[in-house]
Design a protein around this motif. Sequence first.
Motif, PDB file in Angstrom:
ATOM      1  N   GLU A   6     -38.751  19.430  41.752  1.00  0.00           N
ATOM      2  CA  GLU A   6     -37.821  19.274  40.828  1.00  0.00           C
ATOM      3  C   GLU A   6     -36.761  20.389  40.371  1.00  0.00           C
ATOM      4  OE1 GLU A   6     -36.562  16.756  40.598  1.00  0.00           O
ATOM      5  OE2 GLU A   6     -38.082  15.251  40.694  1.00  0.00           O
ATOM      6  N   ARG A 124     -26.613  15.144  34.487  1.00  0.00           N
ATOM      7  CA  ARG A 124     -27.885  15.406  34.751  1.00  0.00           C
ATOM      8  C   ARG A 124     -28.542  14.115  33.762  1.00  0.00           C
ATOM      9  NH1 ARG A 124     -28.194  16.197  39.509  1.00  0.00           N
ATOM     10  NH2 ARG A 124     -30.503  16.095  39.509  1.00  0.00           N
ATOM     11  N   PHE A 128     -30.046  11.716  36.089  1.00  0.00           N
ATOM     12  CA  PHE A 128     -31.429  12.005  36.193  1.00  0.00           C
ATOM     13  C   PHE A 128     -32.352  11.752  34.901  1.00  0.00           C
ATOM     14  CE2 PHE A 128     -35.412  14.304  36.687  1.00  0.00           C
ATOM     15  CZ  PHE A 128     -35.755  14.395  38.080  1.00  0.00           C
ATOM     16  N   ASP A 140     -36.425  19.223  36.174  1.00  0.00           N
ATOM     17  CA  ASP A 140     -34.811  19.267  36.849  1.00  0.00           C
ATOM     18  C   ASP A 140     -33.995  19.804  35.933  1.00  0.00           C
ATOM     19  OD1 ASP A 140     -32.804  17.516  38.434  1.00  0.00           O
ATOM     20  OD2 ASP A 140     -32.208  17.183  36.316  1.00  0.00           O
TER      21      ASP A 140
END
Lengths: 208, 210
Positions: A6, A124, A128, A140
């Motif tokens: 990641e 993000r 994510f 991440d």
Amino acid sequence: MSLFAEVIKGIYKENPVFRLVLGLCPTLALSTSMSNAIGMGMAATFVLVCSNAIISLLVLLFSKILSEEGQKSIDKIRIPVYIVIIACFVIIVEMVMSAYFPALSESLGIFIPLIVVNCIILGRAEGFANKNSVLPSIADGIGMGLGFTAALCSLAIVRELLGSGKMLGHAVLGAGYKPMLIMILPPGAFFLIGIYLGILNWLDLRKK
Amino acid sequence: MKNILRLSIVMTIVSLLSAFLLAELYSITKPKIEIQKMAKTMEALKMVQPDARVLVPVTQKIPVKDGAGNILFDREVIIYYQAFANEDSSQLLGFAFKSEGNGYSSVIETMVGIDTSGQIGRIKILSQKETPGLGTLSEDSEPFTGKKWSTKQFEGKTSKQLKVDKDGGQIVSITGATITSRAITNSIKSKLETLLPRMGISQDKNEEGN
């Protein structure tokens, strides 16, 4: 995917600037010198990691205390909640920076408060952190932050060298060098980002 | 109804927690930020009045008004500094003040030191965000040769002489950044002219040098 993967994916495979082409505004403005690039990269990384962590934590919390229907209903206000959380961390960065690193905070100027609307961070959070658990979200954030920093630095090293004849603030090209002014102005960043994107795409095509 | 309540509660809790965290951090960092600002001002003051031992701020109360024009409270603002050569503040060396002007792409702040007759001593650019490589050259302070911009060229000038060469004055402007040079020169001039009477320097005496 492992946590390490990641982190790694943000640096090259899904690099926010060169692959996702996000966050170009601060990239154009702050890749004029290495110190700006590193300062901005670190500030964005901090905000990215913290906001990713808190947002995935909140999603986890709500999945525990709310019914399926309740989770669906609070989905409507997820963007305002993200913005409040991101803004909170950005103000933390701004205050700490102006208290302890006044020179850096002066040269980054308006772009620190503008991290709130940096599309990498909101991207993000939405793309994510609200779908993954806490640890992958932090990984991440680290990866994307490092990828952003690396992209800024790769632009800054060329722009600083050609545009002001300096490297990390030290004059390296000698007094006889006449700086290519355009490289530290916005057009220089456009040229360079275009060249980099072209090279990366060409490399990808060749691999296939 | 239940839905709206749920949304409001979530939003309120998130906002309250953020506000609490920020308030805590603000109280920790605020004194540090103030000290940084003070240090920067002090450094600039030392530069424009290098012989001064004591610098005394002269303040003015400026009323803060609400929308309807009622005076809410008075805010104390430093308008200039008095520079003294000795500890007991009896020997006045001159004054120092900050001027602000709109340049090409930013507000340019300049610290200016003047002597007791109103002649400019040294100036120091405090902050600017002009075009890199052009307007930013205004901070250079190489010795003044009469051909290139230098902050040293302001030395000995009186308010009347503050005009850039393009406007028919004596201040050599930066090649390619006349707006920046003009902004600095004119902001010093206008601030100086409003402050001279307050400092007890007559404008006439100031103009004798011409």
